[in-house]
Design an enzyme around this catalytic site. Structure first.
Site, PDB file in Angstrom:
ATOM      1  N   HIS A 300       7.809   2.051   2.809  1.00 56.77           N
ATOM      2  CA  HIS A 300       7.234   3.387   2.795  1.00 56.77           C
ATOM      3  C   HIS A 300       7.971   4.182   1.730  1.00 56.77           C
ATOM      4  CE1 HIS A 300       5.836   7.334   3.919  1.00 56.77           C
ATOM      5  NE2 HIS A 300       5.034   6.811   4.812  1.00 56.77           N
ATOM      6  N   ASP A 341       2.354   1.202  10.165  1.00 58.75           N
ATOM      7  CA  ASP A 341       1.081   0.479  10.280  1.00 58.75           C
ATOM      8  C   ASP A 341       1.312  -0.898  10.900  1.00 58.75           C
ATOM      9  OD1 ASP A 341      -0.550   2.477   8.793  1.00 58.75           O
ATOM     10  OD2 ASP A 341       0.734   1.885   7.144  1.00 58.75           O
TER      11      ASP A 341
END
Length: 397
Positions: A300, A341
């Protein structure tokens, strides 16, 4: 090129920025670049490659307003003021509180009260916080729709979502916001709204016991907000026009469903299904990279050390051969760590939840943040209207 662990030595860091080592050390002391001890050699320091790259871009832009504006919309400098969520280092904070610690015991209702800044008032206890049940014929017609479209079809039936006249007193909006959150929970889980605690409602809908309910609760709290992501920005743009709270949530849902946002969960599902079928995570990753495809669910941009939300949630789950093998391959070969996710898909698989439940969790939890951003933008009373840099053919008289 930065090493897989995202650290650089002093020579490369200084060279990348075009500065002396003394200036590099000054940047570290000012908190602009993070430094850590090298493993096995406490006298040697290593520097965050992402901090170095971010600072390099800022130096390149300088004070040129057009270039500054162009870089802000791509993981760049902040463009709006907000008191809701802070992402700093590898930490996530809700109104100054450590979200990871908060999620250990907080409910979704607690999170809403915190992010909406309700103080002592409990909007969930008021009559207006309870939406009416869906009409049977309406609900029957939308049941077959995909998750995002189903939620968008049902939310207009909640009175609080249709009201255009935003009262000046935010306190009057909180019960309606609570009603919309309950409605989002029901629409996403194919149930009727009720007044049960939100994570209990979802756990019951998905056949979960106490342990599963607690995992869902933690995930929902950690999903509640993530600063100015694509869906939150979409919500704020719509809110700045004075549109209804329901319209703001509609915008958030539309952005969330894209494959570069919450829709990434469906791509992670496909990846894990490939590994299930092949029985070899290493071979699947290698084949994807050879085809020029990405490996979704890892890293990320805002967390150099790995997504802390995934780091909290994944240890709560039982072993999964495909999931665990993939995480190991990505860590050992690319130094990439799981993100939220990946964690949501892991939860769906571990708990045996219905298809698209990972995206449902995202939509339900993030509704709290969307509402917080809409309320904050409403108080700002300014239209969000950026300018575009024209790149078309020359103007002709």
């Amino acid at each position: 090129m930065p090493r897989p662990d995202h650290l650089m030595d002093a020579e490369n860091a200084a060279a990348s920025l075009g500065i002396s080592r003394a200036t590099l050390y000054a940047y570290v002391s000012r908190g602009l670049i993070r430094a850590s001890e090298a493993e096995g050699d406490p006298r040697r320091r290593l520097y965050s490659a992402r901090d170095v790259e971010a600072l390099r871009k800022r130096k390149a832009v300088g004070r040129r307003p057009r270039q500054v504006a162009e870089t802000t919309l791509d993981w760049g400098l902040p463009i709006l003021s907000s008191g809701i969520t802070l992402i700093e280092g590898d930490g996530l904070f809700y109104r100054g509180r450590d979200a990871l610690a908060f999620a250990e015991t907080a409910t979704l209702e607690d999170t809403a009260r915190l992010l909406w800044d309700c103080g002592a008032q409990d909007p969930f206890a008021e009559r207006a916080a309870m939406p009416e049940a869906w009409d049977a014929s309406v609900y029957r017609n939308v049941r077959a729709l995909p998750l995002i479209e189903r939620c968008q079809a049902l939310l207009p039936f909640v009175a609080a979502g249709r009201a255009i006249a935003w009262q000046r007193d935010t306190r009057k909006l909180w019960p309606g916001a609570a009603a919309l959150l309950r409605a989002m929970m029901a629409a996403a889980s194919l149930t009727q709204p009720d007044d049960a605690p939100l994570h209990h409602h979802l756990a019951s809908a998905w056949g979960q016991g106490a342990d599963g309910a607690d995992i869902l609760r933690r995930a929902l709290v950690l999903l509640a907000d993530h600063e100015l992501n694509a869906s939150a920005f979409a919500v704020r743009v719509v809110a700045s026009t004075g549109a209804s709270l329901g319209a703001c949530l509609n915008a958030g849902l539309s952005a969330l469903g894209g494959p570069l946002h919450g829709g990434t969960t469906s791509i992670v599902e496909i990846l894990l299904e490939e590994i299930d079928a092949a029985g070899d995570a290493d071979a699947v990753v290698e084949a994807r990279l050879r085809r020029g495809e990405g490996v979704p669910g890892f890293d990320h941009p805002l967390y150099p050390g790995g997504d802390p939300r995934a780091a909290v949630l994944l240890p709560l789950l039982p072993p999964d051969p495909s999931r665990d093998a993939l995480a190991l391959v990505m860590a050992e070969t690319a130094g990439r760590m799981p993100n939220i996710d990946f964690a949501l898909v892991a939860i769906r698989r571990a708990l045996g939840l219905p298809p698209a439940s990972a995206l449902a969790l995202f939509a339900i939890g993030r509704t709290i943040g969307w509402i917080a951003h809409a309320l904050e933008q409403r108080d700002d009373q300014k239209l969000i209207r950026p300018r575009a840099r024209y790149t078309g053919p020359p103007a002709r008289s």
